[in-house]
Design a protein around this motif. Sequence first.
Motif, PDB file in Angstrom:
ATOM      1  N   THR A   1       0.840  -1.196   0.000  1.00  0.00           N
ATOM      2  CA  THR A   1       0.000   0.000   0.000  1.00  0.00           C
ATOM      3  C   THR A   1       0.872   1.242   0.000  1.00  0.00           C
ATOM      4  OG1 THR A   1      -0.086  -0.018   2.425  1.00  0.00           O
ATOM      5  CG2 THR A   1      -1.836  -1.195   1.252  1.00  0.00           C
ATOM      6  N   ASP A   2       0.246   2.394  -0.181  1.00  0.00           N
ATOM      7  CA  ASP A   2       1.006   3.651  -0.249  1.00  0.00           C
ATOM      8  C   ASP A   2       1.748   3.943   1.047  1.00  0.00           C
ATOM      9  OD1 ASP A   2       0.041   3.948  -2.804  1.00  0.00           O
ATOM     10  OD2 ASP A   2      -1.588   5.304  -2.225  1.00  0.00           O
ATOM     11  N   GLY A   3       1.205   3.486   2.165  1.00  0.00           N
ATOM     12  CA  GLY A   3       1.850   3.770   3.450  1.00  0.00           C
ATOM     13  C   GLY A   3       2.578   2.584   4.040  1.00  0.00           C
ATOM     14  N   HIS A   4       2.810   1.541   3.252  1.00  0.00           N
ATOM     15  CA  HIS A   4       3.409   0.312   3.794  1.00  0.00           C
ATOM     16  C   HIS A   4       4.828   0.562   4.310  1.00  0.00           C
ATOM     17  CE1 HIS A   4       4.627  -3.872   4.226  1.00  0.00           C
ATOM     18  NE2 HIS A   4       3.341  -4.204   4.084  1.00  0.00           N
ATOM     19  N   ILE A   5       5.132  -0.050   5.456  1.00  0.00           N
ATOM     20  CA  ILE A   5       6.417   0.134   6.110  1.00  0.00           C
ATOM     21  C   ILE A   5       7.582  -0.284   5.216  1.00  0.00           C
ATOM     22  CG2 ILE A   5       6.289  -2.135   7.216  1.00  0.00           C
ATOM     23  CD1 ILE A   5       7.792   1.090   8.749  1.00  0.00           C
ATOM     24  N   ASN A   6       7.401  -1.330   4.387  1.00  0.00           N
ATOM     25  CA  ASN A   6       8.482  -1.780   3.507  1.00  0.00           C
ATOM     26  C   ASN A   6       8.927  -0.669   2.555  1.00  0.00           C
ATOM     27  OD1 ASN A   6       8.678  -4.302   4.560  1.00  0.00           O
ATOM     28  ND2 ASN A   6       7.519  -5.336   2.945  1.00  0.00           N
ATOM     29  N   PHE A   7       7.973  -0.002   1.946  1.00  0.00           N
ATOM     30  CA  PHE A   7       8.282   1.063   0.995  1.00  0.00           C
ATOM     31  C   PHE A   7       8.965   2.230   1.690  1.00  0.00           C
ATOM     32  CE2 PHE A   7       6.883   5.063  -1.047  1.00  0.00           C
ATOM     33  CZ  PHE A   7       7.534   4.919  -2.265  1.00  0.00           C
ATOM     34  N   TRP A   8       8.391   2.654   2.812  1.00  0.00           N
ATOM     35  CA  TRP A   8       8.932   3.834   3.490  1.00  0.00           C
ATOM     36  C   TRP A   8      10.250   3.568   4.204  1.00  0.00           C
ATOM     37  CZ3 TRP A   8       7.452   8.684   2.663  1.00  0.00           C
ATOM     38  CH2 TRP A   8       6.245   8.882   1.982  1.00  0.00           C
ATOM     39  N   ASN A   9      10.428   2.367   4.719  1.00  0.00           N
ATOM     40  CA  ASN A   9      11.724   2.031   5.324  1.00  0.00           C
ATOM     41  C   ASN A   9      12.822   1.979   4.262  1.00  0.00           C
ATOM     42  OD1 ASN A   9      11.431   1.944   8.059  1.00  0.00           O
ATOM     43  ND2 ASN A   9      11.091  -0.275   8.184  1.00  0.00           N
TER      44      ASN A   9
END
Length: 382
Positions: free
Chosen positions: A61-69
């Motif tokens: 998702t847009d806020g997923h921890i994987n993407f943001w980390n």
Amino acid sequence: MEKLANNATKLLEALSYQLIVTLEYCHSLVEGQTLWLEVYGDVTVGGKVQVEVKNFADDLTDGHINFWNTLKNWVTPKFKQEKYSELVLLTTQKYGATAQLNHWNQQSVEERLSLLENVLADSEARLAASGKKPSKSVQAQQFVMAEERREALLDVVEKLKIVSAEPDLETRASEAKSRYGKGLDPSKRGDYFEALLGYLIEPGMVKKGWTVSYEDIDIKIATLFARYGRNSRKFPSIDSASFQDQVDVSAYIDRLFVKKLHEIEYGQKVPAAILEHIVAVHTINQEFRRFTVDKIDVDGYKADQLKRHVSLRAGAIRLCRRMPQEYWCEESQGFFDARCGESVDCFPAFDNTSVDFRNGIWHMLADDEDEEGKEKLHWRLW
């Protein structure tokens, strides 16, 4: 068995997945390039690409921890994003139904930055309404979008490519075996694949900084192809210890090759002889199937071994007869030991031949009954 509460299955699966991705990038190296594993990130090809590998089942998702980390790791001062032309987030996750990240790879830098700003704004609005502390995902979003990191973020956003919905561990492993197993004997593709993965985690590899150069992987692949390739000249490598549980002395007590060792009072050599016999039979019946080895080749090798043995034994018998009869068993034991210590005659079409196989051939010959006018292999010197 019930799984322990703190079992590390998922961690091992993630590490295995990362190793397979690393192997794929090893095969993509060109002369002069070097790859690092877990030094600058998950997988790094010097001067070209930095890859973060995620093996997750839930939606991206847009806020997923994987993407943001991943963004967080790449905008920190210690990460030198300017050294890479491409930054890749490779994940098994599929995009969520409403995820705007689904369009990331087609968007301009301005559109990507706007998407990130909107995600943070939505997160902070929900946070203000709930009165809760920010989650790890929101904390990562705030870190990434901080004004002091904007210059680094713009560079990262421009280079970032998302590779989503990648195959699961089992599928990726199966595809890798097939893709990199071309030219190998089909029955040995699994062994080849496991040997390459084992190479990546050898202690020596870790000591030198977990780095693999084009030259390193080139040599390793050539070495393994020499062993597992179709019609390889390298004699089949057999782990004799894997057949140890088949060595049942009581089951072989009536076999002629065992009796011939007891005949010279050398019963202590029987377990080793049984193991060598098993290895030779397995090699002929199973391993030789992937080579152009005909029955005539095996029969020829056995005939040559018998002819040489008969000649050497005849000379040893003449010497033994000069001694009192009570020493004949001891002399026969010495003859057996001397023969087993001889250099191995290579099997036709191979560069080398194992001692276990050669000795196993002798035990196969010793298992044959004498024919009229033709003596088979014996160890006794009388």
